[in-house]
Design a protein around this motif. Structure first.
Motif, PDB file in Angstrom:
ATOM      1  N   VAL A 152      13.722  -3.859  32.730  1.00 26.34           N
ATOM      2  CA  VAL A 152      13.753  -4.881  33.760  1.00 26.34           C
ATOM      3  C   VAL A 152      12.504  -4.735  34.608  1.00 26.34           C
ATOM      4  O   VAL A 152      11.956  -3.625  34.746  1.00 26.34           O
ATOM      5  CB  VAL A 152      15.032  -4.749  34.626  1.00 26.34           C
ATOM      6  CG1 VAL A 152      15.060  -3.433  35.374  1.00 26.34           C
ATOM      7  CG2 VAL A 152      15.163  -5.927  35.584  1.00 26.34           C
ATOM      8  N   GLU A 153      12.039  -5.839  35.169  1.00 25.58           N
ATOM      9  CA  GLU A 153      10.835  -5.790  35.989  1.00 25.58           C
ATOM     10  C   GLU A 153      10.956  -6.761  37.159  1.00 25.58           C
ATOM     11  O   GLU A 153      11.435  -7.888  36.994  1.00 25.58           O
ATOM     12  CB  GLU A 153       9.595  -6.145  35.159  1.00 25.58           C
ATOM     13  CG  GLU A 153       8.284  -5.981  35.898  1.00 25.58           C
ATOM     14  CD  GLU A 153       7.095  -6.045  34.966  1.00 25.58           C
ATOM     15  OE1 GLU A 153       6.672  -4.976  34.459  1.00 25.58           O
ATOM     16  OE2 GLU A 153       6.595  -7.160  34.711  1.00 25.58           O
ATOM     17  N   THR A 154      10.549  -6.295  38.334  1.00 26.26           N
ATOM     18  CA  THR A 154      10.446  -7.144  39.520  1.00 26.26           C
ATOM     19  C   THR A 154       8.980  -7.450  39.762  1.00 26.26           C
ATOM     20  O   THR A 154       8.127  -6.554  39.679  1.00 26.26           O
ATOM     21  CB  THR A 154      11.050  -6.445  40.745  1.00 26.26           C
ATOM     22  OG1 THR A 154      12.439  -6.196  40.505  1.00 26.26           O
ATOM     23  CG2 THR A 154      10.920  -7.321  41.982  1.00 26.26           C
ATOM     24  N   GLN A 155       8.667  -8.687  40.070  1.00 29.95           N
ATOM     25  CA  GLN A 155       7.286  -9.146  40.145  1.00 29.95           C
ATOM     26  C   GLN A 155       7.040  -9.915  41.434  1.00 29.95           C
ATOM     27  O   GLN A 155       7.843 -10.755  41.829  1.00 29.95           O
ATOM     28  CB  GLN A 155       7.002 -10.031  38.928  1.00 29.95           C
ATOM     29  CG  GLN A 155       5.677 -10.757  38.933  1.00 29.95           C
ATOM     30  CD  GLN A 155       5.546 -11.653  37.722  1.00 29.95           C
ATOM     31  OE1 GLN A 155       5.393 -11.180  36.594  1.00 29.95           O
ATOM     32  NE2 GLN A 155       5.618 -12.958  37.922  1.00 29.95           N
ATOM     33  N   LEU A 156       5.923  -9.610  42.088  1.00 29.77           N
ATOM     34  CA  LEU A 156       5.475 -10.375  43.244  1.00 29.77           C
ATOM     35  C   LEU A 156       4.119 -10.977  42.922  1.00 29.77           C
ATOM     36  O   LEU A 156       3.151 -10.249  42.670  1.00 29.77           O
ATOM     37  CB  LEU A 156       5.372  -9.494  44.489  1.00 29.77           C
ATOM     38  CG  LEU A 156       4.812 -10.184  45.741  1.00 29.77           C
ATOM     39  CD1 LEU A 156       5.735 -11.312  46.196  1.00 29.77           C
ATOM     40  CD2 LEU A 156       4.589  -9.184  46.871  1.00 29.77           C
ATOM     41  N   ALA A 157       4.055 -12.299  42.883  1.00 33.36           N
ATOM     42  CA  ALA A 157       2.798 -13.005  42.617  1.00 33.36           C
ATOM     43  C   ALA A 157       2.355 -13.729  43.881  1.00 33.36           C
ATOM     44  O   ALA A 157       3.169 -14.350  44.569  1.00 33.36           O
ATOM     45  CB  ALA A 157       2.986 -14.005  41.475  1.00 33.36           C
ATOM     46  N   SER A 158       1.077 -13.628  44.184  1.00 36.81           N
ATOM     47  CA  SER A 158       0.482 -14.325  45.331  1.00 36.81           C
ATOM     48  C   SER A 158      -0.620 -15.229  44.805  1.00 36.81           C
ATOM     49  O   SER A 158      -1.566 -14.753  44.159  1.00 36.81           O
ATOM     50  CB  SER A 158      -0.084 -13.330  46.335  1.00 36.81           C
ATOM     51  OG  SER A 158       0.933 -12.493  46.842  1.00 36.81           O
ATOM     52  N   VAL A 159      -0.504 -16.526  45.057  1.00 36.04           N
ATOM     53  CA  VAL A 159      -1.429 -17.514  44.495  1.00 36.04           C
ATOM     54  C   VAL A 159      -2.090 -18.303  45.615  1.00 36.04           C
ATOM     55  O   VAL A 159      -1.425 -18.762  46.547  1.00 36.04           O
ATOM     56  CB  VAL A 159      -0.682 -18.476  43.543  1.00 36.04           C
ATOM     57  CG1 VAL A 159      -1.612 -19.567  43.047  1.00 36.04           C
ATOM     58  CG2 VAL A 159      -0.098 -17.693  42.366  1.00 36.04           C
ATOM     59  N   LEU A 182       8.494 -14.105  44.606  1.00 38.12           N
ATOM     60  CA  LEU A 182       9.191 -12.900  44.174  1.00 38.12           C
ATOM     61  C   LEU A 182      10.173 -13.269  43.071  1.00 38.12           C
ATOM     62  O   LEU A 182      10.938 -14.227  43.204  1.00 38.12           O
ATOM     63  CB  LEU A 182       9.943 -12.274  45.351  1.00 38.12           C
ATOM     64  CG  LEU A 182      10.747 -10.997  45.050  1.00 38.12           C
ATOM     65  CD1 LEU A 182       9.815  -9.857  44.648  1.00 38.12           C
ATOM     66  CD2 LEU A 182      11.592 -10.610  46.266  1.00 38.12           C
ATOM     67  N   SER A 183      10.158 -12.522  41.983  1.00 37.09           N
ATOM     68  CA  SER A 183      11.047 -12.812  40.859  1.00 37.09           C
ATOM     69  C   SER A 183      11.406 -11.504  40.152  1.00 37.09           C
ATOM     70  O   SER A 183      10.796 -10.461  40.391  1.00 37.09           O
ATOM     71  CB  SER A 183      10.385 -13.790  39.872  1.00 37.09           C
ATOM     72  OG  SER A 183       9.170 -13.246  39.373  1.00 37.09           O
ATOM     73  N   ALA A 184      12.403 -11.577  39.279  1.00 41.82           N
ATOM     74  CA  ALA A 184      12.819 -10.400  38.515  1.00 41.82           C
ATOM     75  C   ALA A 184      13.496 -10.843  37.237  1.00 41.82           C
ATOM     76  O   ALA A 184      13.998 -11.971  37.142  1.00 41.82           O
ATOM     77  CB  ALA A 184      13.768  -9.522  39.335  1.00 41.82           C
ATOM     78  N   GLY A 185      13.532  -9.944  36.256  1.00 37.41           N
ATOM     79  CA  GLY A 185      14.190 -10.275  35.002  1.00 37.41           C
ATOM     80  C   GLY A 185      13.982  -9.210  33.951  1.00 37.41           C
ATOM     81  O   GLY A 185      13.321  -8.190  34.193  1.00 37.41           O
ATOM     82  N   CYS A 206       6.767  -8.291  26.835  1.00 40.30           N
ATOM     83  CA  CYS A 206       7.163  -9.646  27.209  1.00 40.30           C
ATOM     84  C   CYS A 206       8.190  -9.552  28.332  1.00 40.30           C
ATOM     85  O   CYS A 206       9.052  -8.670  28.323  1.00 40.30           O
ATOM     86  CB  CYS A 206       7.778 -10.388  26.024  1.00 40.30           C
ATOM     87  SG  CYS A 206       6.698 -10.523  24.582  1.00 40.30           S
ATOM     88  N   THR A 207       8.101 -10.457  29.291  1.00 41.73           N
ATOM     89  CA  THR A 207       9.035 -10.466  30.407  1.00 41.73           C
ATOM     90  C   THR A 207       9.534 -11.876  30.674  1.00 41.73           C
ATOM     91  O   THR A 207       8.797 -12.850  30.491  1.00 41.73           O
ATOM     92  CB  THR A 207       8.393  -9.891  31.685  1.00 41.73           C
ATOM     93  OG1 THR A 207       9.330  -9.915  32.751  1.00 41.73           O
ATOM     94  CG2 THR A 207       7.160 -10.680  32.075  1.00 41.73           C
ATOM     95  N   LEU A 208      10.784 -11.969  31.072  1.00 40.41           N
ATOM     96  CA  LEU A 208      11.405 -13.229  31.465  1.00 40.41           C
ATOM     97  C   LEU A 208      11.774 -13.096  32.935  1.00 40.41           C
ATOM     98  O   LEU A 208      12.507 -12.172  33.310  1.00 40.41           O
ATOM     99  CB  LEU A 208      12.641 -13.493  30.621  1.00 40.41           C
ATOM    100  CG  LEU A 208      13.262 -14.897  30.673  1.00 40.41           C
ATOM    101  CD1 LEU A 208      12.304 -15.924  30.098  1.00 40.41           C
ATOM    102  CD2 LEU A 208      14.578 -14.914  29.894  1.00 40.41           C
ATOM    103  N   THR A 215      10.535 -18.376  34.305  1.00 38.00           N
ATOM    104  CA  THR A 215       9.178 -18.265  33.796  1.00 38.00           C
ATOM    105  C   THR A 215       9.094 -17.054  32.869  1.00 38.00           C
ATOM    106  O   THR A 215      10.037 -16.282  32.749  1.00 38.00           O
ATOM    107  CB  THR A 215       8.165 -18.124  34.943  1.00 38.00           C
ATOM    108  OG1 THR A 215       8.473 -16.951  35.711  1.00 38.00           O
ATOM    109  CG2 THR A 215       8.210 -19.337  35.862  1.00 38.00           C
ATOM    110  N   PHE A 216       7.938 -16.874  32.246  1.00 42.92           N
ATOM    111  CA  PHE A 216       7.795 -15.741  31.345  1.00 42.92           C
ATOM    112  C   PHE A 216       6.345 -15.272  31.314  1.00 42.92           C
ATOM    113  O   PHE A 216       5.432 -15.935  31.819  1.00 42.92           O
ATOM    114  CB  PHE A 216       8.273 -16.096  29.935  1.00 42.92           C
ATOM    115  CG  PHE A 216       7.372 -17.048  29.198  1.00 42.92           C
ATOM    116  CD1 PHE A 216       6.370 -16.576  28.360  1.00 42.92           C
ATOM    117  CD2 PHE A 216       7.527 -18.425  29.335  1.00 42.92           C
ATOM    118  CE1 PHE A 216       5.539 -17.451  27.681  1.00 42.92           C
ATOM    119  CE2 PHE A 216       6.714 -19.313  28.654  1.00 42.92           C
ATOM    120  CZ  PHE A 216       5.706 -18.820  27.829  1.00 42.92           C
ATOM    121  N   GLY A 217       6.151 -14.099  30.727  1.00 40.08           N
ATOM    122  CA  GLY A 217       4.815 -13.557  30.571  1.00 40.08           C
ATOM    123  C   GLY A 217       4.737 -12.696  29.332  1.00 40.08           C
ATOM    124  O   GLY A 217       5.749 -12.184  28.828  1.00 40.08           O
TER     125      GLY A 217
END
Length: 224
Positions: A152-159, A182-185, A206-208, A215-217
């Motif tokens: 599992v991964e928590t992600q903070l993106a700043s755009v 802020l997202s997680a999955g 790969c992350t969802l 979203t995904f990466g």
């Protein structure tokens, strides 16, 4: 929604603690890692920008009317290339953490000719909005079995989101604002065997991600 984002990592962490040890998976030793050739879809809330006519184009019809140049939109799912650096400490024979930070580079741009400018495009004025640059921080936990991992991964993106005028190929920025998501999955990965005579490995993760949208990466990983 924020509560759900925080609950997901806690639930999966508990599952790793309960079931990880008996499976005797093989986690890599703690090491630095780099994420190259990555792709991240980032979900921004929909934004519509109303553009006034640029002061230098005051000769255009209704130039004094607010919003006379038209509107542009930035939002929903935006596409970025990602480059990250991180550290992956090992908690046990089967569990690792990861901490990564990096940059986001994209070409998300909405541009069109002024609504009140009917000249040929080569001589006309344009308005634009864009989200081309950002930063990324992520923290995760993974359970490893042979060359595979699940976690599992928590992600903070700043755009950085900008809008303004594009006059004859030159951008004139009107406003800029940084937006945080802020997202997680869940995430899954695969890694190859170490290179001969060393400990460096190549892998793919790969992350969802879930927040107000899904979203995904996907990212190539070098452990060294």
């Amino acid at each position: 929604m924020k509560d759900k984002i925080l609950i997901i990592p806690l639930v999966l962490a508990a599952a790793f603690a309960l079931f990880g040890q008996p499976l005797r998976a093989q986690a890599p030793e703690g090491k630095f890692r780099a994420g190259l050739l990555g792709y991240r879809m980032i979900s921004l809330k929909q934004q519509t920008f109303s553009h006034n006519t640029h002061p230098d184009d005051s000769f255009l019809p209704d130039a004094h009317v607010p919003g006379s140049a038209g509107t542009t939109d930035i939002g929903n799912r935006q596409h970025f290339m990602s480059i990250t650096l991180g550290w992956q400490p090992r908690l046990s024979d089967c569990v690792t953490l990861n901490f990564d930070a990096g940059i986001l580079l994209g070409d998300n741009r909405d541009r069109h000719q002024n609504a009140n400018d009917d000249r040929l495009p080569g001589n006309a004025a344009f308005v634009y909005s864009q989200a081309r640059f950002g930063a990324l921080a992520a923290a995760g936990m993974s359970y490893h079995f042979k060359h595979f991992s699940l976690g599992v991964e928590t992600q903070l993106a700043s755009v950085l989101v900008e809008h303004g005028w594009d006059r004859y190929g030159s951008d004139k920025n009107q406003t800029s604002k940084v937006h945080h998501m802020l997202s997680a999955g869940p995430k899954a990965g695969i890694r190859g065997k170490p290179f001969a005579g060393g400990s460096t490995t190549l892998g793919l993760e790969c992350t969802l991600q879930f927040n107000h949208a899904v979203t995904f990466g996907i990212q190539g990983i070098i452990d060294f």
